[in-house]
Write a protein that holds these residues in place. Structure first.
Motif, mmCIF file in Angstrom:
data_model
loop_
_atom_site.group_PDB
_atom_site.id
_atom_site.type_symbol
_atom_site.label_atom_id
_atom_site.label_comp_id
_atom_site.label_asym_id
_atom_site.label_seq_id
_atom_site.Cartn_x
_atom_site.Cartn_y
_atom_site.Cartn_z
ATOM 1 N N GLU A 1 0.789 -1.095 0.054
ATOM 2 C CA GLU A 1 -0.218 0.032 -0.063
ATOM 3 C C GLU A 1 0.962 1.263 -0.405
ATOM 4 O O GLU A 1 0.539 2.153 -0.621
ATOM 5 C CB GLU A 1 -1.052 -0.037 1.164
ATOM 6 N N SER B 1 -1.942 2.677 -3.275
ATOM 7 C CA SER B 1 -3.371 2.282 -3.447
ATOM 8 C C SER B 1 -3.539 1.009 -2.404
ATOM 9 O O SER B 1 -2.687 0.406 -1.887
ATOM 10 C CB SER B 1 -3.580 1.540 -4.898
ATOM 11 N N ASP B 2 -5.132 0.685 -2.527
ATOM 12 C CA ASP B 2 -5.376 -0.319 -1.451
ATOM 13 C C ASP B 2 -4.857 -1.722 -2.002
ATOM 14 O O ASP B 2 -5.008 -1.963 -3.199
ATOM 15 C CB ASP B 2 -7.086 -0.329 -1.467
ATOM 16 N N SER C 1 -6.809 -4.299 -2.088
ATOM 17 C CA SER C 1 -7.688 -4.663 -2.877
ATOM 18 C C SER C 1 -7.455 -4.958 -4.464
ATOM 19 O O SER C 1 -8.114 -5.597 -5.046
ATOM 20 C CB SER C 1 -8.945 -4.413 -2.149
ATOM 21 N N THR C 2 -6.769 -3.744 -4.727
ATOM 22 C CA THR C 2 -6.384 -3.693 -6.259
ATOM 23 C C THR C 2 -5.186 -4.633 -6.451
ATOM 24 O O THR C 2 -5.109 -4.650 -7.789
ATOM 25 C CB THR C 2 -5.967 -2.196 -6.244
ATOM 26 N N GLN D 1 -7.771 -8.456 0.797
ATOM 27 C CA GLN D 1 -8.561 -7.533 1.518
ATOM 28 C C GLN D 1 -8.977 -8.250 2.733
ATOM 29 O O GLN D 1 -8.978 -7.607 3.770
ATOM 30 C CB GLN D 1 -9.755 -7.101 0.897
ATOM 31 N N LYS E 1 -6.292 -8.021 5.163
ATOM 32 C CA LYS E 1 -5.882 -6.672 5.764
ATOM 33 C C LYS E 1 -6.924 -6.473 6.918
ATOM 34 O O LYS E 1 -6.628 -5.914 7.933
ATOM 35 C CB LYS E 1 -6.266 -5.658 4.690
#
Length: 117
Positions: free
Chosen positions: A92, A97-98, A100-101, A109, A112
């Motif tokens: 991250e 970016s998160d 999840s990407t 995710q 996380k």
């Protein structure tokens, strides 16, 4: 995976922690999704990438399963948990970016969320 299957069958916390440690050690850092443009990869290269992706997906799945049954405060599992948390944080920070990407974003995710990041 035989060790994982046996640990799951008996829901043995020590065995699941051992599986978690080994899976975390083999886990690759999250990677950004990229669109392949230009040069086509050879079939062998594509096949190798698919196998590696399937392996990483399986590792993340095993880790998520183990997290449901182990004592999260167990000192035996702490290094593995810190490693996974660091992989997420580093992704991250470097990608801005998160997680999840990333490839396998749904699993990342869930990991996380487990860490409350």
């Amino acid at each position: 995976t035989q060790q994982f299957d046996e640990a799951c069958k008996h829901e043995n916390q020590i065995a699941l922690c051992n599986v978690l440690r080994k899976a975390a050690a083999a886990l690759s850092a999250p990677r950004c999704l990229q669109v392949d443009r230009g040069v086509l990869n050879s079939l062998d290269d594509l096949a190798r990438k698919r196998l590696q992706k399937a392996f990483q997906t399986k590792l993340r799945g095993m880790i998520l399963y183990c997290l449901n049954f182990i004592d999260h405060d167990a000192s035996d599992c702490s290094p593995a948990l810190l490693h996974i948390r660091a992989l997420i944080s580093q992704f991250e920070e470097s990608s801005q970016s998160d997680v999840s990407t990333a490839r396998g974003g749904k699993q990342w995710q869930f990991l996380k969320r487990f860490f409350g990041l």
